[in-house]
Write an enzyme that holds these catalytic residues in place. Sequence first.
Site, PDB file in Angstrom:
ATOM      1  CB  VAL A  55     -29.191 -32.390  52.301  1.00  0.00           C
ATOM      2  CG1 VAL A  55     -28.263 -33.526  52.635  1.00  0.00           C
ATOM      3  CG2 VAL A  55     -30.635 -32.827  52.321  1.00  0.00           C
ATOM      4  CB  CYS A  65     -34.200 -31.655  49.321  1.00  0.00           C
ATOM      5  SG  CYS A  65     -33.681 -30.185  50.183  1.00  0.00           S
ATOM      6  CB  SER A 111     -30.079 -23.686  50.410  1.00  0.00           C
ATOM      7  OG  SER A 111     -31.177 -23.037  51.000  1.00  0.00           O
TER       8      SER A 111
HETATM    9  N1  LIG Z   1     -32.562 -23.875  56.028  1.00  0.00           N
HETATM   10  C1  LIG Z   1     -32.032 -25.097  55.471  1.00  0.00           C
HETATM   11  C2  LIG Z   1     -33.131 -26.119  55.392  1.00  0.00           C
HETATM   12  C3  LIG Z   1     -32.685 -27.415  54.749  1.00  0.00           C
HETATM   13  C4  LIG Z   1     -33.675 -28.533  54.960  1.00  0.00           C
HETATM   14  O1  LIG Z   1     -34.765 -28.361  55.520  1.00  0.00           O
HETATM   15  N2  LIG Z   1     -33.301 -29.707  54.482  1.00  0.00           N
HETATM   16  C5  LIG Z   1     -34.091 -30.895  54.696  1.00  0.00           C
HETATM   17  C6  LIG Z   1     -34.273 -31.667  53.398  1.00  0.00           C
HETATM   18  S1  LIG Z   1     -35.139 -30.707  52.196  1.00  0.00           S
HETATM   19  C7  LIG Z   1     -33.309 -31.787  55.640  1.00  0.00           C
HETATM   20  O2  LIG Z   1     -32.117 -31.952  55.531  1.00  0.00           O
HETATM   21  N3  LIG Z   1     -34.026 -32.353  56.591  1.00  0.00           N
HETATM   22  C8  LIG Z   1     -33.414 -33.245  57.559  1.00  0.00           C
HETATM   23  C9  LIG Z   1     -33.105 -32.544  58.826  1.00  0.00           C
HETATM   24  O3  LIG Z   1     -33.154 -31.290  58.882  1.00  0.00           O
HETATM   25  O4  LIG Z   1     -32.808 -33.261  59.783  1.00  0.00           O
HETATM   26  C10 LIG Z   1     -31.453 -24.787  54.085  1.00  0.00           C
HETATM   27  O5  LIG Z   1     -31.848 -23.785  53.469  1.00  0.00           O
HETATM   28  O6  LIG Z   1     -30.570 -25.517  53.626  1.00  0.00           O
END
Ligand SMILES: N[C@@H](CCC(=O)N[C@@H](CS)C(=O)NCC(=O)O)C(=O)O
Length: 199
Positions: free
Chosen positions: A49, A9, A62
């Site tokens: 995550v 990720c 993040s």
């Molecule tokens: N805006 C969030 C986006 C994080 C994100 O999209 N994470 C994905 C993996 S790369 C995730 O956890 N996807 C599963 C979900 O959101 O249910 C950040 O910056 O942390």
Amino acid sequence: MTLFSNPLCAHSHRVRIVLAEKGINIDIVDVDDTDLPEDLLDLNPYNSVPTLVDRDLVLYDSRVIVEYLDERFPHPPLMPVDPVSRAQFRLALYRIERDWYTTAAEIEAAGDKKPALKARKILKESVISSAEVFSAKPYFLSDEFSLVDATIAPILWRLPRYGIELPASAAGVQGYMERIFARRSFQASLTELERELRQ
Ligand SMILES: N[C@@H](CCC(=O)N[C@@H](CS)C(=O)NCC(=O)O)C(=O)O
């Protein structure tokens, strides 16, 4: 401290780069988006995550995490000190998240389907059009590595995964990528799966 991170990720990678830049020791728990651990489901209402746990503090997103780490572990600082430069860097973070991360997620989600072609073209053109900014200074608008570089790097590292090859005219970006990727901290931030993206 514990970081729930997915090994492929880009958002998780952004946090791992900041941890490595600051030499912070932390437990990294690798999670699979399709099979999230119970702990994480209890801690984060978005079940996403990266998620950082620092004693009673639980952080997700993040950007929130990297800004917290930069304040909690001030050395080396990853943001400029004067308000105007800080605002410019924050704007750059906003734009990279909005333009690059969103488009990269569209490419990942579309796989081989048609929308991926359009998203790939948009991201490629956006990266190429930034070439001048990348050649102006060793790092983004700076002689020092910053949170902006830690945010850009995961996307540039994944260009082969997104099916994007840069033309020779984007030499400024190539030089920037070589500088970032050669950093010991960047190399330390990579998971095995991320390393394989460029082998
Ligand atoms: N805006 C969030 C986006 C994080 C994100 O999209 N994470 C994905 C993996 S790369 C995730 O956890 N996807 C599963 C979900 O959101 O249910 C950040 O910056 O942390």
